[in-house]
Design an enzyme around this catalytic site. Structure first.
Site, PDB file in Angstrom:
ATOM      1  N   GLY A 116      34.739  36.891  36.879  1.00  0.00           N
ATOM      2  CA  GLY A 116      34.289  35.566  37.295  1.00  0.00           C
ATOM      3  C   GLY A 116      34.342  35.352  38.791  1.00  0.00           C
ATOM      4  N   ASP A 117      35.333  35.935  39.453  1.00  0.00           N
ATOM      5  CA  ASP A 117      35.431  35.831  40.908  1.00  0.00           C
ATOM      6  C   ASP A 117      34.180  36.410  41.560  1.00  0.00           C
ATOM      7  OD1 ASP A 117      36.788  35.497  43.522  1.00  0.00           O
ATOM      8  OD2 ASP A 117      36.926  37.682  43.470  1.00  0.00           O
ATOM      9  N   ALA A 118      33.766  37.573  41.093  1.00  0.00           N
ATOM     10  CA  ALA A 118      32.574  38.223  41.652  1.00  0.00           C
ATOM     11  C   ALA A 118      31.309  37.418  41.332  1.00  0.00           C
ATOM     12  CB  ALA A 118      32.451  39.649  41.119  1.00  0.00           C
TER      13      ALA A 118
END
Length: 155
Positions: free
Chosen positions: A38-40
């Site tokens: 999700g960060d990416a």
């Protein structure tokens, strides 16, 4: 420097996984694994929006995103989306928010880091399960909240 006419870019700010993953199996992944994806996804989505908006100087691109991807900013977005989630989704996000945290959690508070991790896990979940409209709504909300915060800081 060569000027680029961004109005000629076709397509959208969206990006998708070709084959959605099974939602029940994705929900069983550890929070930090989903947050890793999700960060990416979250940052790439915001980067694409910034490029299309006309910000193209490398320094400005980076500077314009720092405020959006910090744990403090993500915690604010979390508070808004969490309140709007259906109960079954809220239970998933609560689980991710309450996951074991590392001993060091960056510049925000432990609570902000927990909410930011849950937000990133939510973005990863939406991406992997092919819920593209919801993911785009999340990214739009992040930009909108940041713009409101920026306006408040300028007054």
């Amino acid at each position: 420097m060569v000027e680029v006419n961004k109005a000629l870019f076709s397509g959208s700010d969206e990006f998708f996984i070709r084959q959605e993953w099974n939602a029940a199996e994705v929900s069983r992944l550890p929070a930090r694994t989903l947050a890793y994806v999700g960060d990416a996804v979250y940052e790439l989505g915001l980067r694409m929006r910034h490029i299309r908006s006309g910000i193209d100087n490398a320094g400005r691109l980076h500077d314009s995103l720092v405020g959006l991807v910090s744990s403090t900013a993500q915690a604010k977005v979390f508070e808004v989306i969490f309140a709007e989630l259906p109960e079954n989704d809220r239970e998933l996000v609560k689980t991710w928010r309450n996951a074991k945290m590392p001993s060091r959690y960056g510049s925000g508070t432990k609570g902000e880091y927990a909410r930011a991790t849950a937000l990133e896990a939510w973005a990863g979940y939406l991406f992997l399960t092919g819920q593209n409209e919801r993911l785009q709504k999340l990214l739009s909300l992040a930009v909108c909240i940041n713009e409101k915060e920026g306006q408040g800081n300028n007054e």
